[in-house]
Motif scaffolding. Structure first.
Motif, mmCIF file in Angstrom:
data_model
loop_
_atom_site.group_PDB
_atom_site.id
_atom_site.type_symbol
_atom_site.label_atom_id
_atom_site.label_comp_id
_atom_site.label_asym_id
_atom_site.label_seq_id
_atom_site.Cartn_x
_atom_site.Cartn_y
_atom_site.Cartn_z
ATOM 1 N N ALA A 46 0.810 -1.215 0.000
ATOM 2 C CA ALA A 46 0.000 0.000 0.000
ATOM 3 C C ALA A 46 0.848 1.272 0.000
ATOM 4 O O ALA A 46 0.321 2.369 -0.157
ATOM 5 N N VAL A 47 2.165 1.120 0.198
ATOM 6 C CA VAL A 47 3.026 2.309 0.259
ATOM 7 C C VAL A 47 3.422 2.754 -1.143
ATOM 8 O O VAL A 47 4.057 2.017 -1.884
ATOM 9 N N ARG A 48 3.032 3.990 -1.485
ATOM 10 C CA ARG A 48 3.416 4.512 -2.806
ATOM 11 C C ARG A 48 4.719 5.283 -2.656
ATOM 12 O O ARG A 48 4.721 6.463 -2.341
ATOM 13 N N ALA A 49 5.829 4.568 -2.837
ATOM 14 C CA ALA A 49 7.145 5.151 -2.551
ATOM 15 C C ALA A 49 7.553 6.183 -3.598
ATOM 16 O O ALA A 49 8.231 7.154 -3.285
ATOM 17 N N LEU A 50 7.152 5.980 -4.862
ATOM 18 C CA LEU A 50 7.402 6.971 -5.921
ATOM 19 C C LEU A 50 6.123 7.139 -6.723
ATOM 20 O O LEU A 50 5.503 6.162 -7.129
ATOM 21 N N GLY B 52 14.812 15.338 0.574
ATOM 22 C CA GLY B 52 13.502 14.902 1.042
ATOM 23 C C GLY B 52 13.633 14.354 2.443
ATOM 24 O O GLY B 52 14.706 13.913 2.845
ATOM 25 N N GLU B 53 12.527 14.369 3.183
ATOM 26 C CA GLU B 53 12.550 13.872 4.546
ATOM 27 C C GLU B 53 12.695 12.351 4.549
ATOM 28 O O GLU B 53 12.582 11.707 3.511
ATOM 29 N N ASN B 54 12.843 11.769 5.735
ATOM 30 C CA ASN B 54 12.886 10.316 5.862
ATOM 31 C C ASN B 54 11.635 9.727 5.236
ATOM 32 O O ASN B 54 10.532 10.203 5.485
ATOM 33 N N GLY B 55 11.835 8.699 4.421
ATOM 34 C CA GLY B 55 10.703 8.017 3.829
ATOM 35 C C GLY B 55 10.136 8.704 2.600
ATOM 36 O O GLY B 55 9.116 8.277 2.058
ATOM 37 N N ALA B 56 10.786 9.773 2.126
ATOM 38 C CA ALA B 56 10.261 10.528 0.978
ATOM 39 C C ALA B 56 10.367 9.738 -0.326
ATOM 40 O O ALA B 56 9.679 10.042 -1.303
ATOM 41 N N GLY B 57 11.266 8.735 -0.351
ATOM 42 C CA GLY B 57 11.404 7.920 -1.554
ATOM 43 C C GLY B 57 12.772 8.021 -2.222
ATOM 44 O O GLY B 57 12.965 7.511 -3.329
ATOM 45 N N LYS B 58 13.729 8.649 -1.555
ATOM 46 C CA LYS B 58 15.046 8.889 -2.160
ATOM 47 C C LYS B 58 15.770 7.580 -2.511
ATOM 48 O O LYS B 58 16.233 7.393 -3.638
ATOM 49 N N SER B 59 15.858 6.682 -1.533
ATOM 50 C CA SER B 59 16.575 5.424 -1.792
ATOM 51 C C SER B 59 15.840 4.590 -2.833
ATOM 52 O O SER B 59 16.466 3.918 -3.657
ATOM 53 N N THR B 60 14.519 4.642 -2.805
ATOM 54 C CA THR B 60 13.746 3.902 -3.802
ATOM 55 C C THR B 60 14.042 4.431 -5.201
ATOM 56 O O THR B 60 14.216 3.663 -6.152
ATOM 57 N N LEU B 61 14.150 5.751 -5.318
ATOM 58 C CA LEU B 61 14.458 6.352 -6.623
ATOM 59 C C LEU B 61 15.828 5.861 -7.113
ATOM 60 O O LEU B 61 15.987 5.463 -8.269
ATOM 61 N N ASP C 147 24.238 7.304 -1.922
ATOM 62 C CA ASP C 147 23.132 7.365 -0.967
ATOM 63 C C ASP C 147 23.695 7.617 0.433
ATOM 64 O O ASP C 147 24.214 6.711 1.067
ATOM 65 N N GLU C 148 23.615 8.843 0.877
ATOM 66 C CA GLU C 148 24.125 9.260 2.189
ATOM 67 C C GLU C 148 25.541 8.763 2.462
ATOM 68 O O GLU C 148 25.793 8.120 3.482
ATOM 69 N N PRO C 149 26.486 9.082 1.588
ATOM 70 C CA PRO C 149 27.848 8.572 1.778
ATOM 71 C C PRO C 149 28.558 9.224 2.957
ATOM 72 O O PRO C 149 29.521 8.672 3.477
ATOM 73 N N SER D 134 21.982 13.541 0.880
ATOM 74 C CA SER D 134 22.492 13.823 2.219
ATOM 75 C C SER D 134 21.395 14.505 3.006
ATOM 76 O O SER D 134 20.569 15.215 2.450
ATOM 77 N N HIS D 135 21.375 14.229 4.316
ATOM 78 C CA HIS D 135 20.448 14.966 5.169
ATOM 79 C C HIS D 135 21.032 16.305 5.590
ATOM 80 O O HIS D 135 20.341 17.119 6.185
ATOM 81 N N ARG D 136 22.327 16.510 5.295
ATOM 82 C CA ARG D 136 22.969 17.759 5.712
ATOM 83 C C ARG D 136 22.902 18.766 4.574
ATOM 84 O O ARG D 136 23.563 18.621 3.548
HETATM 85 N N1 LIG Z 1 11.659 -2.868 0.200
HETATM 86 C C1 LIG Z 1 10.636 -2.182 0.735
HETATM 87 N N2 LIG Z 1 9.530 -2.795 1.163
HETATM 88 C C2 LIG Z 1 8.491 -2.103 1.680
HETATM 89 N N3 LIG Z 1 8.474 -0.768 1.839
HETATM 90 C C3 LIG Z 1 9.562 -0.084 1.450
HETATM 91 C C4 LIG Z 1 10.711 -0.759 0.881
HETATM 92 N N4 LIG Z 1 11.638 0.184 0.569
HETATM 93 C C5 LIG Z 1 11.106 1.368 0.952
HETATM 94 N N5 LIG Z 1 9.867 1.224 1.452
HETATM 95 C C6 LIG Z 1 8.973 2.308 1.920
HETATM 96 O O1 LIG Z 1 8.921 3.269 0.879
HETATM 97 C C7 LIG Z 1 8.956 4.597 1.401
HETATM 98 C C8 LIG Z 1 10.158 5.323 0.842
HETATM 99 O O2 LIG Z 1 11.331 4.752 1.399
HETATM 100 P P1 LIG Z 1 12.797 5.191 0.999
HETATM 101 O O3 LIG Z 1 13.731 4.236 1.655
HETATM 102 O O4 LIG Z 1 12.892 5.332 -0.473
HETATM 103 O O5 LIG Z 1 12.906 6.623 1.678
HETATM 104 P P2 LIG Z 1 14.163 7.589 1.838
HETATM 105 O O6 LIG Z 1 13.749 8.904 1.284
HETATM 106 O O7 LIG Z 1 15.378 6.949 1.294
HETATM 107 O O8 LIG Z 1 14.258 7.731 3.433
HETATM 108 P P3 LIG Z 1 15.536 7.884 4.401
HETATM 109 O O9 LIG Z 1 15.890 9.340 4.374
HETATM 110 O O10 LIG Z 1 15.001 7.459 5.738
HETATM 111 O O11 LIG Z 1 16.630 6.990 3.886
HETATM 112 C C9 LIG Z 1 8.974 4.439 2.916
HETATM 113 O O12 LIG Z 1 7.650 4.518 3.364
HETATM 114 C C10 LIG Z 1 9.533 3.057 3.125
HETATM 115 O O13 LIG Z 1 9.077 2.505 4.331
#
Ligand SMILES: Nc1ncnc2c1ncn2[C@@H]1O[C@H](COP(=O)(O)OP(=O)(O)OP(=O)(O)O)[C@@H](O)[C@H]1O
Ligand SMILES: [Mg+2]
Length: 332
Positions: A23-27, A44-53, A173-175, A205-207
């Motif tokens: 149900a989580v729309r990461a991007l 972007g804040e924590n969970g914004a989708g950066k690592s997913t991108l 990613d946050e090196p 980076s968060h900084r």
């Molecule tokens: N493999 C996964 N399975 C389920 N949910 C995921 C997965 N990867 C990420 N998410 C969810 O997708 C959303 C985006 O996560 P993502 O890791 O991309 O955020 P982020 O911007 O990198 O955050 P952070 O700054 O904390 O690293 C979050 O709600 C996260 O919980």
């Protein structure tokens, strides 16, 4: 928000990419374009989708919708090795080198130059590694075992490895999360060198001050949605925070009036030899006390000793008047 972008074709781009986890729309339909010679920040804040991108760019995740473009043409990466072969390298916060192999062997794992009888040409491997470090302008010994290298040095080995694959896109990613101030400065010097040699860089980076120091352009995500992509020049840190959180800083952290009560935590002349000396402070009920200092100043070390994770050599810690035993996490 629209802003003019370079007229050249981006080296690597996402167009309208979406990715959900259950149900989580990461991007949600995110586009991003990386250009040669440019360092691009992803904010972007924590969970914004950066690592997913990043994982969508690097072949770790397959987008549910949208397109990845390499030199303007759609591509599908079927895994990280595909992305790497296309010149897309990802440097993670904590690299995973093989500890028993040398730095040079780690860089050329599985593709060392060979001599007759299929023997690895150790001299050539070492020379090739030394050449890569020279290109990066860093002083690392190719013969050194990877075991014992600092995280910062391990990242540089990973970057040298990326160069050896002719990476044109470097994604980080946050090196800097685990680096000291001088290590960050060295990493930024290397990234600048690569950028000037034509690499496209994507940096998380968060900084905020690091984003401004390193990057020319920034893309901001909020809750998986694209907020904007724009040059950093002319932006302030407050502007960037507003894009990230959708509110002003003073709304985000409104000042709260509280009464400070009795002393809850008392730290007196806490010392750990070679790490920190004579640290004293108190925290009262109802109070938030900040522990400030530069990276490497010993903030985390003090906190670990106060909590009892690490031992300390001198001084004392009291919680509500009860003295704690050094080096034993307490339930006080
Ligand atoms: N493999 C996964 N399975 C389920 N949910 C995921 C997965 N990867 C990420 N998410 C969810 O997708 C959303 C985006 O996560 P993502 O890791 O991309 O955020 P982020 O911007 O990198 O955050 P952070 O700054 O904390 O690293 C979050 O709600 C996260 O919980
Ligand atoms: Mg992340």
């Amino acid at each position: 928000m629209t802003h003019p972008e370079p007229e050249t074709t981006p080296v690597l781009a996402l167009e309208e990419v979406s990715k959900s986890f259950g149900a989580v729309r990461a991007l949600r339909g995110v586009s991003l374009r990386l250009y040669a010679g440019e360092a691009h920040a992803l904010a972007g804040e924590n969970g914004a989708g950066k690592s997913t991108l990043i994982k969508a760019l690097a072949g770790v995740h397959r987008p549910d919708a949208g397109t990845v473009l390499l030199d303007g043409a759609p591509v599908e990466f079927h895994g990280p090795a595909d992305a790497r072969d296309a010149g897309v390298a990802v440097i993670y916060q904590e690299p995973t080198l093989f500890p028993d192999l040398s730095v040079a062997e780690n860089i050329f794992m599985g593709r060392q130059p060979r001599r007759s009888l299929n023997r690895v040409d150790h001299r050539a491997v070492k020379q090739a590694a030394a050449d890569l470090f020279a290109r990066l302008g860093v002083d690392l010994d190719p013969d050194q075992p990877a075991r014992g290298l600092s995280i910062a040095d391990q990242q540089l080995v990973e970057i040298a490895k990326a160069l050896s694959f002719d990476a044109r896109v470097l994604i980080m990613d946050e090196p800097t999360a685990a680096l000291t101030g001088s290590e960050v400065a060295r990493l930024f010097g290397v990234v600048k060198t690569l950028r000037e040699q034509g690499a496209a860089v994507l940096f998380i980076s968060h900084r905020l001050e690091e984003i401004f120091a390193l990057c020319q352009r920034v893309t901001t995500l909020r809750d998986g949605a694209l907020i904007g992509s724009e040059p950093l020049e002319g932006l302030t840190e407050d502007d960037l925070v507003r894009r990230m959180v959708g509110r002003d800083l003073d709304e985000l952290y409104p000042k709260q009036e509280t009464e400070a009560g009795e002393v809850a935590l008392q730290v007196r002349r806490l010392t750990r030899e070679g790490v920190f000396t004579d640290v004293s402070f108190e925290v009262r009920r109802g109070e938030i006390v900040g522990l400030a200092g530069l990276v490497g100043a010993g903030r985390s070390e003090v906190a670990r000793a106060v909590f009892g994770v690490d031992r300390f050599d001198g001084g004392e810690v009291e919680v509500l008047g009860t003295r704690l035993k050094p080096g034993a996490p307490s339930v006080a």
